[in-house]
Design a protein around this motif. Structure first.
Motif, PDB file in Angstrom:
ATOM      1  N   ALA A   1      13.081 119.671-102.008  1.00  0.00           N
ATOM      2  CA  ALA A   1      12.594 118.442-101.356  1.00  0.00           C
ATOM      3  C   ALA A   1      13.871 117.361-101.473  1.00  0.00           C
ATOM      4  O   ALA A   1      14.071 116.727-100.639  1.00  0.00           O
ATOM      5  CB  ALA A   1      11.309 118.210-102.190  1.00  0.00           C
ATOM      6  N   LEU A   2      14.148 117.270-102.725  1.00  0.00           N
ATOM      7  CA  LEU A   2      15.218 116.276-102.960  1.00  0.00           C
ATOM      8  C   LEU A   2      16.703 116.388-101.983  1.00  0.00           C
ATOM      9  O   LEU A   2      17.138 115.608-101.164  1.00  0.00           O
ATOM     10  CB  LEU A   2      15.635 116.192-104.359  1.00  0.00           C
ATOM     11  N   MET A   3      16.710 117.621-101.874  1.00  0.00           N
ATOM     12  CA  MET A   3      18.038 117.907-101.052  1.00  0.00           C
ATOM     13  C   MET A   3      17.767 117.953 -99.526  1.00  0.00           C
ATOM     14  O   MET A   3      18.619 117.263 -98.701  1.00  0.00           O
ATOM     15  CB  MET A   3      18.273 119.623-101.148  1.00  0.00           C
ATOM     16  N   ALA A   4      16.526 117.967 -99.300  1.00  0.00           N
ATOM     17  CA  ALA A   4      16.194 117.840 -97.764  1.00  0.00           C
ATOM     18  C   ALA A   4      16.243 116.286 -97.264  1.00  0.00           C
ATOM     19  O   ALA A   4      16.629 115.966 -96.459  1.00  0.00           O
ATOM     20  CB  ALA A   4      14.826 118.446 -97.480  1.00  0.00           C
ATOM     21  N   CYS A   5      15.541 115.317 -98.280  1.00  0.00           N
ATOM     22  CA  CYS A   5      15.587 114.107 -98.065  1.00  0.00           C
ATOM     23  C   CYS A   5      17.184 113.465 -97.948  1.00  0.00           C
ATOM     24  O   CYS A   5      17.393 112.848 -97.282  1.00  0.00           O
ATOM     25  CB  CYS A   5      14.788 113.349 -99.235  1.00  0.00           C
ATOM     26  N   ARG A   6      17.848 114.065 -98.894  1.00  0.00           N
ATOM     27  CA  ARG A   6      19.471 113.527 -98.927  1.00  0.00           C
ATOM     28  C   ARG A   6      20.121 113.895 -97.846  1.00  0.00           C
ATOM     29  O   ARG A   6      20.758 112.977 -97.007  1.00  0.00           O
ATOM     30  CB  ARG A   6      19.804 114.295-100.300  1.00  0.00           C
ATOM     31  N   GLN A   7      19.809 115.013 -97.238  1.00  0.00           N
ATOM     32  CA  GLN A   7      20.520 115.342 -95.875  1.00  0.00           C
ATOM     33  C   GLN A   7      19.993 114.631 -94.979  1.00  0.00           C
ATOM     34  O   GLN A   7      20.957 114.134 -93.816  1.00  0.00           O
ATOM     35  CB  GLN A   7      20.312 117.087 -95.738  1.00  0.00           C
ATOM     36  N   ALA A   8      18.790 114.549 -94.844  1.00  0.00           N
ATOM     37  CA  ALA A   8      18.077 113.454 -93.666  1.00  0.00           C
ATOM     38  C   ALA A   8      18.766 111.996 -93.878  1.00  0.00           C
ATOM     39  O   ALA A   8      19.099 111.677 -92.706  1.00  0.00           O
ATOM     40  CB  ALA A   8      16.562 113.475 -93.804  1.00  0.00           C
ATOM     41  N   ARG A   9      18.918 111.602 -94.802  1.00  0.00           N
ATOM     42  CA  ARG A   9      19.390 110.366 -95.202  1.00  0.00           C
ATOM     43  C   ARG A   9      20.822 110.313 -94.641  1.00  0.00           C
ATOM     44  O   ARG A   9      21.246 109.340 -93.969  1.00  0.00           O
ATOM     45  CB  ARG A   9      19.200 109.823 -96.714  1.00  0.00           C
ATOM     46  N   LEU A  10      21.627 111.024 -94.941  1.00  0.00           N
ATOM     47  CA  LEU A  10      23.059 111.244 -94.617  1.00  0.00           C
ATOM     48  C   LEU A  10      23.016 111.621 -93.259  1.00  0.00           C
ATOM     49  O   LEU A  10      24.244 110.743 -92.514  1.00  0.00           O
ATOM     50  CB  LEU A  10      23.956 112.358 -95.407  1.00  0.00           C
ATOM     51  N   ALA A  11      22.367 112.209 -92.624  1.00  0.00           N
ATOM     52  CA  ALA A  11      22.487 112.493 -91.002  1.00  0.00           C
ATOM     53  C   ALA A  11      22.059 111.273 -90.349  1.00  0.00           C
ATOM     54  O   ALA A  11      22.379 111.008 -89.418  1.00  0.00           O
ATOM     55  CB  ALA A  11      21.586 113.710 -90.584  1.00  0.00           C
ATOM     56  N   SER A  12      21.177 110.381 -91.201  1.00  0.00           N
ATOM     57  CA  SER A  12      20.906 109.126 -90.375  1.00  0.00           C
ATOM     58  C   SER A  12      21.818 108.103 -90.465  1.00  0.00           C
ATOM     59  O   SER A  12      21.820 107.115 -89.557  1.00  0.00           O
ATOM     60  CB  SER A  12      19.617 108.527 -91.058  1.00  0.00           C
ATOM     61  N   LEU A  13      22.765 108.164 -91.506  1.00  0.00           N
ATOM     62  CA  LEU A  13      23.769 107.167 -91.649  1.00  0.00           C
ATOM     63  C   LEU A  13      24.856 107.290 -90.380  1.00  0.00           C
ATOM     64  O   LEU A  13      25.304 108.326 -89.838  1.00  0.00           O
ATOM     65  CB  LEU A  13      24.599 107.158 -92.711  1.00  0.00           C
ATOM     66  N   PRO A  14      25.409 105.970 -89.973  1.00  0.00           N
ATOM     67  CA  PRO A  14      26.574 106.018 -88.913  1.00  0.00           C
ATOM     68  C   PRO A  14      27.721 106.621 -89.511  1.00  0.00           C
ATOM     69  O   PRO A  14      27.907 106.786 -90.704  1.00  0.00           O
ATOM     70  CB  PRO A  14      27.007 104.587 -88.744  1.00  0.00           C
TER      71      PRO A  14
END
Length: 176
Positions: A155-168
């Motif tokens: 779950a933490l990895m999924a949240c981190r990946q989603a956050r990184l993908a949202s960054l410019p």
């Protein structure tokens, strides 16, 4: 200073000192404090020679005390009456842009957590939102602690990946 002289002056001059301070300070409590301060200074004073006129010396001390109190009151008054320039006061509230960005991040995390497999989502919610320990979650769900840890990591990895993908582009976190 001879204590008997101070006691004698206190008996004969205390009322006059009170009135003296009351006229200058216009406050009974301040006048009483100033009178006490005057006698304290007189008691701790060590004149270089015998006083020819202790009464005059007492009132010289009183003038000094009155001056000091008046100056302090004026300084204090200036501190509390000075207008505050509102543009100079720091504001701890987040800016509207930051609030929008935080809401977007929260929405993204909610979507990411909602997209997790059901068992992984339940473990993550129990761990991070309800504050249960890994052992408590394992017991509650009937799975091993090792499995609880794997679900949390997933779950933490999924949240981190989603956050990184949202960054410019170029605004991400470096993995150095």
């Amino acid at each position: 200073m001879d204590i008997s002289l101070v006691e004698q002056l206190q008996q004969t001059e205390e009322g006059k000192l009170q009135r003296f301070f009351l006229r200058r300070l216009r406050n009974r409590e301040d006048a009483a404090d100033a009178t006490q301060e005057t006698f304290l200074r007189l008691l701790t004073a060590s004149p270089r020679e015998d006083l020819r006129n202790p009464h005059a010396y007492l009132f010289q001390i009183a003038k000094s005390v009155a001056h000091g109190i008046t100056a302090r009151l004026m300084r204090d008054s200036a501190l509390f009456t000075e207008e505050i320039d509102q543009t100079q006061v720091p504001d701890d509230a987040p800016s509207p842009e930051r609030m929008v960005a935080a809401r977007q991040q929260l929405g993204l995390l909610i979507e990411t957590i909602s997209a997790l497999p059901p068992k992984c989502r339940v473990v993550f919610v129990l761990s991070r939102l309800e504050g249960l320990s890994n052992g408590e979650i394992a017991e509650k769900l009937g799975i091993s602690r090792n499995m609880v840890e794997k679900h949390i990591i997933r779950a933490l990895m999924a949240c981190r990946q989603a956050r990184l993908a949202s960054l410019p582009p170029g605004g991400g976190i470096s993995n150095d």
